[in-house]
Design an enzyme around this catalytic site. Structure first.
Site, PDB file in Angstrom:
ATOM      1  N   LYS A 133       0.814  -1.170  -0.037  1.00 44.87           N
ATOM      2  CA  LYS A 133      -0.134   0.122   0.306  1.00 44.87           C
ATOM      3  C   LYS A 133       1.062   1.202   0.062  1.00 44.87           C
ATOM      4  O   LYS A 133       2.631   1.551   0.111  1.00 44.87           O
ATOM      5  CB  LYS A 133      -0.819   0.151   1.425  1.00 44.87           C
ATOM      6  CG  LYS A 133      -0.850   0.413   2.630  1.00 44.87           C
ATOM      7  CD  LYS A 133       0.182   1.069   2.670  1.00 44.87           C
ATOM      8  CE  LYS A 133       0.729   0.937   3.901  1.00 44.87           C
ATOM      9  NZ  LYS A 133       1.307   2.507   4.665  1.00 44.87           N
ATOM     10  N   ASP A 173      -2.808  -1.093  10.287  1.00 43.04           N
ATOM     11  CA  ASP A 173      -3.380  -1.248   8.415  1.00 43.04           C
ATOM     12  C   ASP A 173      -3.805  -2.697   8.171  1.00 43.04           C
ATOM     13  O   ASP A 173      -4.639  -2.854   6.909  1.00 43.04           O
ATOM     14  CB  ASP A 173      -2.173  -1.323   8.086  1.00 43.04           C
ATOM     15  CG  ASP A 173      -1.069   0.007   7.965  1.00 43.04           C
ATOM     16  OD1 ASP A 173      -1.982   1.189   8.143  1.00 43.04           O
ATOM     17  OD2 ASP A 173      -0.481   0.197   7.469  1.00 43.04           O
TER      18      ASP A 173
END
Length: 339
Positions: free
Chosen positions: A22, A174
């Site tokens: 990401k 996350d």
């Protein structure tokens, strides 16, 4: 990546998937919590830079075991990091409870009361200490894999989405993002995360974003970066960035991007300044640190432009520098039965 593996006789079935990395296009820190963590406001996108994870169900054992190696080989990664004595430990991948895959599987078994064991094979392509969430992505994929493997006793995996999200939030900030939003469509490739990262809302992208990602061969400790952070008295409103993102205007997106962790990360790793300068000199204008670093990225107009800029950047950096030209993707890759 094809996996050459012999499935033991005590393994009922196996599944595999490819966890993505990401990037944080926007990252603001809004407060320090009483539990020592921080309140964040961030916009994240998954990118097509991946690990590969295979999980086998063990019905004759309650063991959680793991094999882990770098792709295409541990030797190549060790060689790439050999010029960085401070980061040589990054070539070592933990295969015990220090790996979030093992933690995720242990939390899954405890929550649902399943008795089977799991054997995992993890092939790493996402660098460690980069701020790209590789370990969190692996953990989220492990939860999805375990849920599918345990359908015989728990029922359809689709019925456990909210429970998996609750487990994910206990593993890492996350991990909920990589688990995917409930009802997520294939066109949803970005999310705004608040709280510790568990409060998620989808963000629409007009089109996929081509990006160049560069890793300076020096990892950063998230805890150390946050430890040097001074929480601002005034925070940056994300709405202008969100409007820019929805417009698809690459120039405006670049102008509105920000990362509050850049300053403390640069204090620890001056190489980040050198990397950002090199990216700018290679023709990349929208350069920024991702997460707590140490990887940096830039958005381009086309994937062809990204590839050309990546080639120029590799020529400018020291041999073995890690540079990728890639694009945004979806957070929850398909879990498939392993052959």
């Amino acid at each position: 990546m094809p996996l050459a593996t012999t499935v033991p006789t005590n393994v009922q079935t196996a599944v595999e998937t490819s966890p993505p990395a990401k990037l944080n296009l926007f990252l603001e820190i809004t407060a320090r919590r009483c539990d020592g963590f921080h309140e964040i406001d961030t916009v994240m996108v998954p990118i097509d830079l991946r690990d590969h994870l295979l999980i086998q169900r063990l019905d004759s054992s309650d063991e959680l075991s793991m094999e882990a190696q770098w792709m295409p080989s541990s030797e190549i990664w060790t060689q790439k990091l050999s010029g960085s004595p401070q980061s040589s430990h990054l070539a070592q991948i933990p295969s015990d409870e220090n790996n979030l895959v093992i933690r995720a599987l242990a939390a899954f078994r405890k929550h649902f009361g399943v008795r089977c064991g799991f054997h995992s094979r993890l092939f790493k392509g996402i660098p460690a200490g980069a701020g790209m969430g590789g370990a969190s992505s692996d953990a989220a994929s492990a939860l999805r894999c375990a849920s599918l493997l345990c359908e015989p006793e728990l029922g359809p995996a689709a019925e456990r989405v909210e429970e998996l999200a609750a487990i994910a939030a206990t593993i890492g900030s996350d991990v909920p993002f990589f688990l995917g939003l409930p009802g997520q469509s294939e066109s949803t490739v970005a999310a705004r995360a608040r709280g510790r990262g568990e409060l998620l809302n989808p963000v629409s992208l007009r089109s996929p974003l081509p990006v160049v990602v560069a890793y300076p061969r020096h990892g950063l400790s998230t805890a150390e970066v946050y430890g040097r952070l001074t929480v601002p008295s005034e925070t940056i409103d994300p709405e202008p960035f969100l409007k820019a993102l929805s417009s698809g205007n690459r120039k405006l997106i670049g102008e509105k991007m920000t990362n509050r962790l850049t300053a403390p990360a640069r204090e620890i790793r001056p190489e980040i300044d050198e990397m950002l300068e090199s990216m700018w000199r290679s023709g990349l204008q929208t350069c920024q640190l991702t997460g707590s670093g140490s990887a940096c990225f830039a958005i381009t107009d086309t994937i062809g432009q990204a590839r050309r800029a990546a080639a120029r950047l590799r020529a400018m950096l020291q041999p073995g520098a890690l540079v990728w030209a890639t694009h945004t993707t979806t957070t929850a890759p398909r879990v498939r039965h392993a052959s």
